[in-house]
Design a protein around this motif. Structure first.
Motif, PDB file in Angstrom:
ATOM      1  N   ALA A 328       0.744  -1.157  -0.113  1.00 19.78           N
ATOM      2  CA  ALA A 328      -0.190   0.004   0.015  1.00 19.78           C
ATOM      3  C   ALA A 328       0.750   1.255   0.164  1.00 19.78           C
ATOM      4  CB  ALA A 328      -0.937  -0.091   1.312  1.00 19.78           C
ATOM      5  N   PHE A 329       1.950   1.283   0.710  1.00 14.99           N
ATOM      6  CA  PHE A 329       2.898   2.357   0.668  1.00 14.99           C
ATOM      7  C   PHE A 329       3.460   2.372  -0.900  1.00 14.99           C
ATOM      8  CE2 PHE A 329       1.977   2.684   4.970  1.00 14.99           C
ATOM      9  CZ  PHE A 329       2.551   3.876   5.615  1.00 14.99           C
ATOM     10  N   ARG A 330       4.056   1.368  -1.153  1.00 14.77           N
ATOM     11  CA  ARG A 330       4.644   1.400  -2.677  1.00 14.77           C
ATOM     12  C   ARG A 330       3.846   2.099  -3.471  1.00 14.77           C
ATOM     13  NH1 ARG A 330       7.824  -1.366  -6.418  1.00 14.77           N
ATOM     14  NH2 ARG A 330       7.311  -0.386  -8.463  1.00 14.77           N
ATOM     15  N   ALA A 331       2.372   1.676  -3.318  1.00 13.17           N
ATOM     16  CA  ALA A 331       1.229   2.309  -4.396  1.00 13.17           C
ATOM     17  C   ALA A 331       1.148   3.837  -4.133  1.00 13.17           C
ATOM     18  CB  ALA A 331      -0.092   1.537  -4.231  1.00 13.17           C
ATOM     19  N   ALA A 332       1.193   4.242  -2.924  1.00 10.21           N
ATOM     20  CA  ALA A 332       1.111   5.496  -2.693  1.00 10.21           C
ATOM     21  C   ALA A 332       2.453   6.445  -3.041  1.00 10.21           C
ATOM     22  CB  ALA A 332       1.123   5.732  -0.929  1.00 10.21           C
ATOM     23  N   ASN A 333       3.426   5.648  -3.144  1.00 17.01           N
ATOM     24  CA  ASN A 333       4.759   6.292  -3.727  1.00 17.01           C
ATOM     25  C   ASN A 333       4.586   6.617  -4.888  1.00 17.01           C
ATOM     26  OD1 ASN A 333       7.367   5.528  -5.221  1.00 17.01           O
ATOM     27  ND2 ASN A 333       7.943   6.772  -3.242  1.00 17.01           N
ATOM     28  N   ASP A 334       4.048   5.293  -5.955  1.00 21.59           N
ATOM     29  CA  ASP A 334       3.907   5.317  -7.290  1.00 21.59           C
ATOM     30  C   ASP A 334       3.353   6.732  -7.580  1.00 21.59           C
ATOM     31  OD1 ASP A 334       5.335   3.238  -7.533  1.00 21.59           O
ATOM     32  OD2 ASP A 334       3.636   1.896  -7.818  1.00 21.59           O
ATOM     33  N   LYS A 335       2.130   7.122  -6.806  1.00 23.96           N
ATOM     34  CA  LYS A 335       1.103   8.238  -7.378  1.00 23.96           C
ATOM     35  C   LYS A 335       1.487   9.293  -6.746  1.00 23.96           C
ATOM     36  CE  LYS A 335      -3.599   9.024  -7.332  1.00 23.96           C
ATOM     37  NZ  LYS A 335      -5.282   8.601  -6.961  1.00 23.96           N
ATOM     38  N   TYR A 336       2.310   9.432  -5.704  1.00 17.90           N
ATOM     39  CA  TYR A 336       2.310  10.970  -5.047  1.00 17.90           C
ATOM     40  C   TYR A 336       3.708  11.219  -4.854  1.00 17.90           C
ATOM     41  CZ  TYR A 336      -2.735  10.538  -3.973  1.00 17.90           C
ATOM     42  OH  TYR A 336      -3.994  10.125  -4.271  1.00 17.90           O
ATOM     43  N   ALA A 337       4.773  10.576  -4.952  1.00 17.51           N
ATOM     44  CA  ALA A 337       6.066  10.972  -4.666  1.00 17.51           C
ATOM     45  C   ALA A 337       6.577  11.590  -5.817  1.00 17.51           C
ATOM     46  CB  ALA A 337       6.930   9.915  -4.004  1.00 17.51           C
ATOM     47  N   SER A 338       7.435  12.589  -5.593  1.00 18.54           N
ATOM     48  CA  SER A 338       7.869  13.694  -6.731  1.00 18.54           C
ATOM     49  C   SER A 338       8.923  13.227  -7.425  1.00 18.54           C
ATOM     50  CB  SER A 338       8.143  14.918  -6.026  1.00 18.54           C
ATOM     51  OG  SER A 338       9.075  15.239  -5.227  1.00 18.54           O
ATOM     52  N   ASP A 339       9.881  12.384  -6.715  1.00 12.78           N
ATOM     53  CA  ASP A 339      11.465  12.419  -7.498  1.00 12.78           C
ATOM     54  C   ASP A 339      11.757  10.796  -7.321  1.00 12.78           C
ATOM     55  OD1 ASP A 339      12.446  15.404  -8.049  1.00 12.78           O
ATOM     56  OD2 ASP A 339      11.435  15.258  -5.858  1.00 12.78           O
ATOM     57  N   TYR A 340      11.686  10.089  -6.364  1.00 12.19           N
ATOM     58  CA  TYR A 340      12.293   8.947  -6.179  1.00 12.19           C
ATOM     59  C   TYR A 340      11.327   7.804  -5.737  1.00 12.19           C
ATOM     60  CZ  TYR A 340      16.832  11.534  -5.115  1.00 12.19           C
ATOM     61  OH  TYR A 340      17.920  12.207  -5.236  1.00 12.19           O
ATOM     62  N   PRO A 341      11.420   6.734  -6.448  1.00 13.50           N
ATOM     63  CA  PRO A 341      10.749   5.446  -6.503  1.00 13.50           C
ATOM     64  C   PRO A 341      10.808   4.593  -4.776  1.00 13.50           C
ATOM     65  CG  PRO A 341      12.542   4.664  -7.832  1.00 13.50           C
ATOM     66  CD  PRO A 341      12.770   6.376  -7.520  1.00 13.50           C
ATOM     67  N   THR A 406       5.562   9.702   0.773  1.00 11.33           N
ATOM     68  CA  THR A 406       5.196   8.258   0.697  1.00 11.33           C
ATOM     69  C   THR A 406       4.291   7.947   1.891  1.00 11.33           C
ATOM     70  OG1 THR A 406       7.020   7.580  -0.653  1.00 11.33           O
ATOM     71  CG2 THR A 406       5.855   5.713   0.348  1.00 11.33           C
ATOM     72  N   THR A 407       4.873   8.251   3.091  1.00 10.68           N
ATOM     73  CA  THR A 407       4.123   8.055   4.160  1.00 10.68           C
ATOM     74  C   THR A 407       2.833   8.684   4.369  1.00 10.68           C
ATOM     75  OG1 THR A 407       6.011   6.977   5.456  1.00 10.68           O
ATOM     76  CG2 THR A 407       4.106   7.799   6.762  1.00 10.68           C
ATOM     77  N   LEU A 408       3.030  10.125   4.189  1.00  5.93           N
ATOM     78  CA  LEU A 408       1.780  10.881   4.205  1.00  5.93           C
ATOM     79  C   LEU A 408       0.768  10.305   3.405  1.00  5.93           C
ATOM     80  CD1 LEU A 408       0.236  13.374   5.416  1.00  5.93           C
ATOM     81  CD2 LEU A 408       1.698  14.639   3.811  1.00  5.93           C
ATOM     82  N   ALA A 409       0.969  10.258   2.041  1.00  2.79           N
ATOM     83  CA  ALA A 409      -0.174   9.696   1.167  1.00  2.79           C
ATOM     84  C   ALA A 409      -0.705   8.435   1.682  1.00  2.79           C
ATOM     85  CB  ALA A 409       0.451   9.609  -0.144  1.00  2.79           C
ATOM     86  N   ALA A 410       0.048   7.546   2.050  1.00  3.94           N
ATOM     87  CA  ALA A 410      -0.423   6.165   2.451  1.00  3.94           C
ATOM     88  C   ALA A 410      -1.267   6.365   3.734  1.00  3.94           C
ATOM     89  CB  ALA A 410       0.713   5.167   2.602  1.00  3.94           C
ATOM     90  N   ILE A 411      -0.752   6.827   4.822  1.00  3.84           N
ATOM     91  CA  ILE A 411      -1.604   7.110   5.952  1.00  3.84           C
ATOM     92  C   ILE A 411      -3.005   7.691   5.641  1.00  3.84           C
ATOM     93  CG2 ILE A 411      -1.655   8.151   8.503  1.00  3.84           C
ATOM     94  CD1 ILE A 411      -0.203   5.266   8.100  1.00  3.84           C
ATOM     95  N   ALA A 412      -2.613   8.896   4.818  1.00  2.00           N
ATOM     96  CA  ALA A 412      -3.773   9.830   4.804  1.00  2.00           C
ATOM     97  C   ALA A 412      -4.959   8.965   4.209  1.00  2.00           C
ATOM     98  CB  ALA A 412      -3.654  10.862   3.904  1.00  2.00           C
ATOM     99  N   LYS A 413      -4.509   8.063   3.055  1.00  4.83           N
ATOM    100  CA  LYS A 413      -5.571   7.294   2.561  1.00  4.83           C
ATOM    101  C   LYS A 413      -6.187   6.214   3.346  1.00  4.83           C
ATOM    102  CE  LYS A 413      -6.493   4.735  -1.742  1.00  4.83           C
ATOM    103  NZ  LYS A 413      -7.386   5.806  -2.221  1.00  4.83           N
ATOM    104  N   LEU A 414      -5.328   5.498   4.209  1.00  7.09           N
ATOM    105  CA  LEU A 414      -5.804   4.548   4.906  1.00  7.09           C
ATOM    106  C   LEU A 414      -6.511   4.727   6.340  1.00  7.09           C
ATOM    107  CD1 LEU A 414      -2.260   2.600   5.111  1.00  7.09           C
ATOM    108  CD2 LEU A 414      -4.468   1.730   4.159  1.00  7.09           C
ATOM    109  N   ALA A 415      -6.168   6.307   6.924  1.00  2.79           N
ATOM    110  CA  ALA A 415      -6.832   6.672   8.150  1.00  2.79           C
ATOM    111  C   ALA A 415      -8.165   7.320   7.494  1.00  2.79           C
ATOM    112  CB  ALA A 415      -6.074   7.522   8.546  1.00  2.79           C
ATOM    113  N   GLY A 416      -8.285   7.793   6.358  1.00  2.12           N
ATOM    114  CA  GLY A 416      -9.607   8.368   5.666  1.00  2.12           C
ATOM    115  C   GLY A 416      -9.524   9.895   6.133  1.00  2.12           C
ATOM    116  N   ALA A 417      -8.229  10.513   5.379  1.00  3.80           N
ATOM    117  CA  ALA A 417      -8.257  11.896   5.852  1.00  3.80           C
ATOM    118  C   ALA A 417      -9.302  12.698   4.715  1.00  3.80           C
ATOM    119  CB  ALA A 417      -6.623  12.270   5.299  1.00  3.80           C
TER     120      ALA A 417
END
Length: 421
Positions: A328-341, A406-417
């Motif tokens: 789930a964190f890897r998917a968040a990185n794919d969508k929202y991280a700006s520079d590094y995979p 990566t973490t902000l995107a994943a946690i925001a989605k998982l926690a229902g931000a």
């Protein structure tokens, strides 16, 4: 016999035109504009991360030197962290515990492998063997190895060898509809090596602080609770995280007082640790230094294929859930991280997620794979006097910021931000 009379041609054409007119109007009339797509709250939150703020937070922690446990500089750093969390509007609490140092090592006995000699936990260390160039790793235990006199004086105090009482701080964002469920986002704030512990682990602590700032801002709600924890005593064997688990694991999901809708320890859904976020320069290589001597060390520049390592422990009791969390964190990185995979690996070890890994899905984010790469000398600043703010480039800091994205995107989605409009 009844006869029919055909209509006059002019009347017939008029009738055809009358039938055809609504269809023609429908084809030529402009289509109604679609409703504007609702803004993505995750993208809006991730967009609030800023490289300059991230670096400033690391500098703020570096003012306390290496923040070695049991010292005044460590206690002042905890006070500073708590003040930051309170300034974000996040209610803080402290964990108090007794630290008993392990028995002294016999002369010539190597320090156990891992961050600060931390243990790998009940499932073992994990990691894999690197077949390639290796550089020696060690822990600097000589305060005089620090050439900066100001920093040498700041780090001069030694912890009491007998141990004693210790503290660590956390704060909680209470969920709006599921306050009884919680994700833990964490890093360790103590360091060692007589530097500034900028990468290990101000880089992870600053990440957690930045996420606490953004997710506790006015207008931000989450369905589930999020706890932002800054552990102490990681370098001595994961003692702070272990104390938290021992004190609070049996309190999960218990409403207190009954009927209040308050849950001092919501049920753990996942634990995410951040430990050494910035330095991914690659495998050590042999080259000549400025004096013409042949040395083996990582390249001086961040490698182009640098990535955020997301690790779970394959032989933990929560391996299946931990792997799902990692992806789930890897998917968040794919969508929202700006520079590094990001890459996912099964060898999480020697950091504060270890005490949690048999109880709840647990992962750690790092600059390199711990068992394979850091242990093979991929970070020459690890536990050294050179772990300084000035030792890292903007590319290094950007890797840490991408881990935060990566973490902000994943946690925001998982926690229902959600963001109030």
């Amino acid at each position: 016999m009844k006869t029919s009379i055909a209509p006059a041609p002019s009347l017939f054409l008029a009738a055809l035109l009358a039938l055809a007119l609504p269809s023609a109007q429908a084809q030529t009339a402009p289509a109604p504009s679609p409703a504007a797509a609702a803004p993505d709250p995750v993208a809006a939150l991730v967009g609030q991360l800023d490289l300059g703020r991230y670096k400033d937070t690391i500098r703020g922690l570096a003012r306390f030197g290496d923040r070695r446990q049991g010292t005044e500089r460590n206690r002042k750093a905890i006070d500073w962290i708590e003040a930051q969390l309170k300034s974000y509007g996040c209610a803080t609490e402290r964990i108090r515990y007794e630290f008993t140092p392990p028995a002294p090592r016999a002369p010539g006995t190597p320090r156990p492998t891992g961050t600060g000699g931390g243990r790998g936990g009940p499932s073992g260390q994990g990691g894999s063997t690197l077949f390639g160039t290796r550089a020696p790793t060690s822990v600097n235990e000589n305060p005089l190895a620090q050439p900066d006199e100001r920093l040498r004086a700041l780090n001069a105090e030694q912890p009491d060898p007998k141990g004693g009482p210790r503290e660590e701080v956390y704060c909680t964002k209470v969920g709006s509809s599921r306050p009884d469920e919680m994700y833990i986002v964490a890093a360790h704030m103590d360091g060692m090596g007589y530097g500034e512990a900028a990468n290990d682990d101000a880089s992870g602590t600053a990440l957690v602080l930045e996420l606490a700032r953004i997710l506790n801002a006015p207008g931000v709600t989450t369905e589930r609770s999020i706890r932002f924890a800054l552990w102490n005593n990681e370098e001595t064997g994961l003692n702070g995280a272990s104390a938290y688990v021992a004190q609070r694991k049996d309190l999960q999901g218990i409403e207190s007082p009954k009927g209040s809708g308050r849950y001092p320890e919501p049920r753990w859904l996942g634990m995410v640790q951040h430990d050494m976020m910035m330095f991914d320069h690659g495998m050590p290589v042999a080259h000549r230094d400025s004096s013409g001597n042949t040395v083996t060390a990582p390249p001086p520049e961040q490698r182009r294929e640098a990535d955020v390592n997301i690790e779970f422990q394959a032989n933990s009791r929560q391996a299946e859930g931990s792997q799902k969390l990692a992806w789930a964190f890897r998917a968040a990185n794919d969508k929202y991280a700006s520079d590094y995979p990001a890459s996912v690996g099964p060898h999480m070890t020697n950091t504060d997620s270890t005490p949690f890994m048999d109880l709840v899905p647990a992962i750690s984010l790092r600059e390199n794979e711990r068992g394979q790469q850091i242990g093979a000398g991929w970070d020459p600043h690890w536990h050294q006097p050179s772990d300084l703010v000035s030792s890292f480039s903007d590319k290094d800091y950007l890797l840490g910021l991408n881990a935060a994205q990566t973490t902000l995107a994943a946690i925001a989605k998982l926690a229902g931000a959600r963001l109030q409009q």
